[in-house]
Design a protein around this motif. Sequence first.
Motif, PDB file in Angstrom:
ATOM      1  N   ILE A   5     -11.396  -8.935   5.061  1.00  0.00           N
ATOM      2  CA  ILE A   5     -10.192  -8.183   5.421  1.00  0.00           C
ATOM      3  C   ILE A   5     -10.321  -7.725   6.871  1.00  0.00           C
ATOM      4  O   ILE A   5     -11.358  -7.170   7.272  1.00  0.00           O
ATOM      5  N   PHE A   6      -9.283  -7.929   7.625  1.00  0.00           N
ATOM      6  CA  PHE A   6      -9.235  -7.618   9.054  1.00  0.00           C
ATOM      7  C   PHE A   6      -8.247  -6.475   9.277  1.00  0.00           C
ATOM      8  O   PHE A   6      -7.061  -6.604   8.995  1.00  0.00           O
ATOM      9  N   TYR A   7      -8.755  -5.350   9.760  1.00  0.00           N
ATOM     10  CA  TYR A   7      -7.924  -4.188  10.064  1.00  0.00           C
ATOM     11  C   TYR A   7      -7.681  -4.177  11.568  1.00  0.00           C
ATOM     12  O   TYR A   7      -8.622  -4.164  12.364  1.00  0.00           O
ATOM     13  N   THR A   8      -6.409  -4.138  11.964  1.00  0.00           N
ATOM     14  CA  THR A   8      -6.114  -4.302  13.373  1.00  0.00           C
ATOM     15  C   THR A   8      -4.780  -3.685  13.738  1.00  0.00           C
ATOM     16  O   THR A   8      -4.017  -3.215  12.878  1.00  0.00           O
ATOM     17  N   ASN A   9      -4.494  -3.698  15.005  1.00  0.00           N
ATOM     18  CA  ASN A   9      -3.163  -3.450  15.555  1.00  0.00           C
ATOM     19  C   ASN A   9      -3.014  -4.468  16.676  1.00  0.00           C
ATOM     20  O   ASN A   9      -3.956  -4.649  17.464  1.00  0.00           O
ATOM     21  N   PRO A  10      -1.881  -5.162  16.757  1.00  0.00           N
ATOM     22  CA  PRO A  10      -1.767  -6.232  17.758  1.00  0.00           C
ATOM     23  C   PRO A  10      -1.807  -5.741  19.198  1.00  0.00           C
ATOM     24  O   PRO A  10      -1.971  -6.542  20.114  1.00  0.00           O
ATOM     25  N   GLN A  11      -1.683  -4.437  19.397  1.00  0.00           N
ATOM     26  CA  GLN A  11      -1.786  -3.877  20.739  1.00  0.00           C
ATOM     27  C   GLN A  11      -3.094  -3.101  20.855  1.00  0.00           C
ATOM     28  O   GLN A  11      -3.117  -1.904  21.116  1.00  0.00           O
ATOM     29  N   SER A  12      -4.195  -3.813  20.631  1.00  0.00           N
ATOM     30  CA  SER A  12      -5.504  -3.178  20.623  1.00  0.00           C
ATOM     31  C   SER A  12      -6.579  -4.230  20.882  1.00  0.00           C
ATOM     32  O   SER A  12      -6.297  -5.425  21.011  1.00  0.00           O
ATOM     33  N   ARG A  13      -7.828  -3.765  20.893  1.00  0.00           N
ATOM     34  CA  ARG A  13      -8.963  -4.682  20.998  1.00  0.00           C
ATOM     35  C   ARG A  13      -9.071  -5.569  19.759  1.00  0.00           C
ATOM     36  O   ARG A  13      -9.906  -6.477  19.718  1.00  0.00           O
ATOM     37  N   GLY A  14      -8.250  -5.307  18.765  1.00  0.00           N
ATOM     38  CA  GLY A  14      -8.212  -6.192  17.611  1.00  0.00           C
ATOM     39  C   GLY A  14      -7.885  -7.625  17.981  1.00  0.00           C
ATOM     40  O   GLY A  14      -8.229  -8.560  17.242  1.00  0.00           O
ATOM     41  N   ARG A  15      -7.249  -7.826  19.126  1.00  0.00           N
ATOM     42  CA  ARG A  15      -6.947  -9.192  19.567  1.00  0.00           C
ATOM     43  C   ARG A  15      -8.234  -9.988  19.800  1.00  0.00           C
ATOM     44  O   ARG A  15      -8.252 -11.211  19.615  1.00  0.00           O
ATOM     45  N   GLY A  51     -11.442   6.356  13.404  1.00  0.00           N
ATOM     46  CA  GLY A  51      -9.992   6.209  13.451  1.00  0.00           C
ATOM     47  C   GLY A  51      -9.537   5.236  14.507  1.00  0.00           C
ATOM     48  O   GLY A  51      -8.510   5.431  15.164  1.00  0.00           O
ATOM     49  N   LYS A  52     -10.303   4.158  14.669  1.00  0.00           N
ATOM     50  CA  LYS A  52     -10.010   3.140  15.675  1.00  0.00           C
ATOM     51  C   LYS A  52      -9.991   1.773  15.019  1.00  0.00           C
ATOM     52  O   LYS A  52     -10.682   1.527  14.022  1.00  0.00           O
ATOM     53  N   VAL A  53      -9.230   0.858  15.594  1.00  0.00           N
ATOM     54  CA  VAL A  53      -9.288  -0.547  15.207  1.00  0.00           C
ATOM     55  C   VAL A  53      -9.906  -1.305  16.387  1.00  0.00           C
ATOM     56  O   VAL A  53      -9.858  -0.821  17.516  1.00  0.00           O
ATOM     57  N   PRO A  54     -10.509  -2.464  16.089  1.00  0.00           N
ATOM     58  CA  PRO A  54     -10.535  -3.219  14.843  1.00  0.00           C
ATOM     59  C   PRO A  54     -11.688  -2.810  13.938  1.00  0.00           C
ATOM     60  O   PRO A  54     -12.622  -2.129  14.341  1.00  0.00           O
ATOM     61  N   ALA A  55     -11.591  -3.319  12.703  1.00  0.00           N
ATOM     62  CA  ALA A  55     -12.679  -3.230  11.739  1.00  0.00           C
ATOM     63  C   ALA A  55     -12.515  -4.410  10.783  1.00  0.00           C
ATOM     64  O   ALA A  55     -11.426  -4.986  10.676  1.00  0.00           O
ATOM     65  N   ILE A  56     -13.599  -4.762  10.129  1.00  0.00           N
ATOM     66  CA  ILE A  56     -13.512  -5.764   9.069  1.00  0.00           C
ATOM     67  C   ILE A  56     -14.248  -5.254   7.845  1.00  0.00           C
ATOM     68  O   ILE A  56     -15.181  -4.454   7.951  1.00  0.00           O
ATOM     69  N   VAL A  63     -17.757  -3.516   9.067  1.00  0.00           N
ATOM     70  CA  VAL A  63     -18.247  -3.592  10.437  1.00  0.00           C
ATOM     71  C   VAL A  63     -17.142  -3.111  11.370  1.00  0.00           C
ATOM     72  O   VAL A  63     -15.982  -3.532  11.239  1.00  0.00           O
ATOM     73  N   THR A  64     -17.496  -2.218  12.284  1.00  0.00           N
ATOM     74  CA  THR A  64     -16.581  -1.764  13.322  1.00  0.00           C
ATOM     75  C   THR A  64     -17.176  -2.150  14.673  1.00  0.00           C
ATOM     76  O   THR A  64     -18.296  -2.669  14.738  1.00  0.00           O
ATOM     77  N   GLU A  65     -16.436  -1.901  15.743  1.00  0.00           N
ATOM     78  CA  GLU A  65     -16.818  -2.213  17.126  1.00  0.00           C
ATOM     79  C   GLU A  65     -16.683  -3.719  17.346  1.00  0.00           C
ATOM     80  O   GLU A  65     -17.354  -4.530  16.706  1.00  0.00           O
ATOM     81  N   ALA A  66     -15.820  -4.081  18.285  1.00  0.00           N
ATOM     82  CA  ALA A  66     -15.447  -5.482  18.464  1.00  0.00           C
ATOM     83  C   ALA A  66     -16.645  -6.382  18.749  1.00  0.00           C
ATOM     84  O   ALA A  66     -16.739  -7.493  18.209  1.00  0.00           O
ATOM     85  N   ALA A  67     -17.567  -5.936  19.577  1.00  0.00           N
ATOM     86  CA  ALA A  67     -18.737  -6.770  19.884  1.00  0.00           C
ATOM     87  C   ALA A  67     -19.584  -6.993  18.638  1.00  0.00           C
ATOM     88  O   ALA A  67     -20.057  -8.110  18.380  1.00  0.00           O
ATOM     89  N   ALA A  68     -19.787  -5.930  17.854  1.00  0.00           N
ATOM     90  CA  ALA A  68     -20.567  -6.053  16.623  1.00  0.00           C
ATOM     91  C   ALA A  68     -19.886  -6.978  15.630  1.00  0.00           C
ATOM     92  O   ALA A  68     -20.541  -7.768  14.940  1.00  0.00           O
ATOM     93  N   GLU A 195      -0.731 -16.291  19.078  1.00  0.00           N
ATOM     94  CA  GLU A 195       0.553 -16.464  18.400  1.00  0.00           C
ATOM     95  C   GLU A 195       0.684 -15.502  17.226  1.00  0.00           C
ATOM     96  O   GLU A 195       1.742 -14.863  17.030  1.00  0.00           O
ATOM     97  N   LEU A 196      -0.381 -15.346  16.456  1.00  0.00           N
ATOM     98  CA  LEU A 196      -0.346 -14.433  15.317  1.00  0.00           C
ATOM     99  C   LEU A 196      -0.174 -12.980  15.769  1.00  0.00           C
ATOM    100  O   LEU A 196       0.612 -12.225  15.185  1.00  0.00           O
ATOM    101  N   ASP A 197      -0.909 -12.592  16.808  1.00  0.00           N
ATOM    102  CA  ASP A 197      -0.800 -11.208  17.276  1.00  0.00           C
ATOM    103  C   ASP A 197       0.541 -10.928  17.941  1.00  0.00           C
ATOM    104  O   ASP A 197       1.108  -9.858  17.780  1.00  0.00           O
TER     105      ASP A 197
END
Length: 204
Positions: A5-15, A51-56, A63-68, A195-197
């Motif tokens: 499961i991918f928790y994100t917001n398209p206007q974030s580092r979730g991209r 309280g930040k995205v992304p997370a999986i 796991v949180t933190e985009a690099a991790a 395209e998805l984001d």
Amino acid sequence: MSELIFYTNPQSRGRIVRWMLEEVGAPYRTEVVGYGPAMKGPDYLAINPMGKVPAIRHGGAVVTEAAAICAYLADAFPAAGLAPPTTERADYYRWLFFAAGPIEAAVTDKTLKAVPTPEQRAFVGYGCYENVVDVLDVLLSERPYFCGESFTAADVYAGSQIAFGLMFKSIEERPSFRRYVDRIQARPAYARAAELDDAAAAAA
């Protein structure tokens, strides 16, 4: 197979993580989390107390933190070939953490006009913005990817940092940066992720 499961917001580092997921090619479910009450509410804080995205969530692992997340996904799905063999990861770890540390800190401080004085540079991990950019310029003038000839998760994360910097003009344009960003953004997985984001942003 454990659900991913991918928790994100398209206007974030979730991209960044969306791109990594598309590179991996494993099935995943997307949960778009709105800024404000949703991201700071108890349901999502149970996933990421920051309280930040992304997370999986992958099975029982969060796991949180985009690099991790990028490093985790490269290891969790080795068939994608996005991490070098464990005996050949010196550059991989070096530049992945360089991006998560010095690059992000230097660019953020510059953007916020919180630039350390020459006397303060010894106290900050990146020293100064100019050194960080010069190190990147030399590296990307000498090799096509952060780990040499092979594209890895380090390019997804560090490359996204450079691409965002060029887009928002928080990293100065240099020929090596433009060539590198054009190269990595030509990948089919990057196009699918964008395209998805973009569609998710338009629907928000």
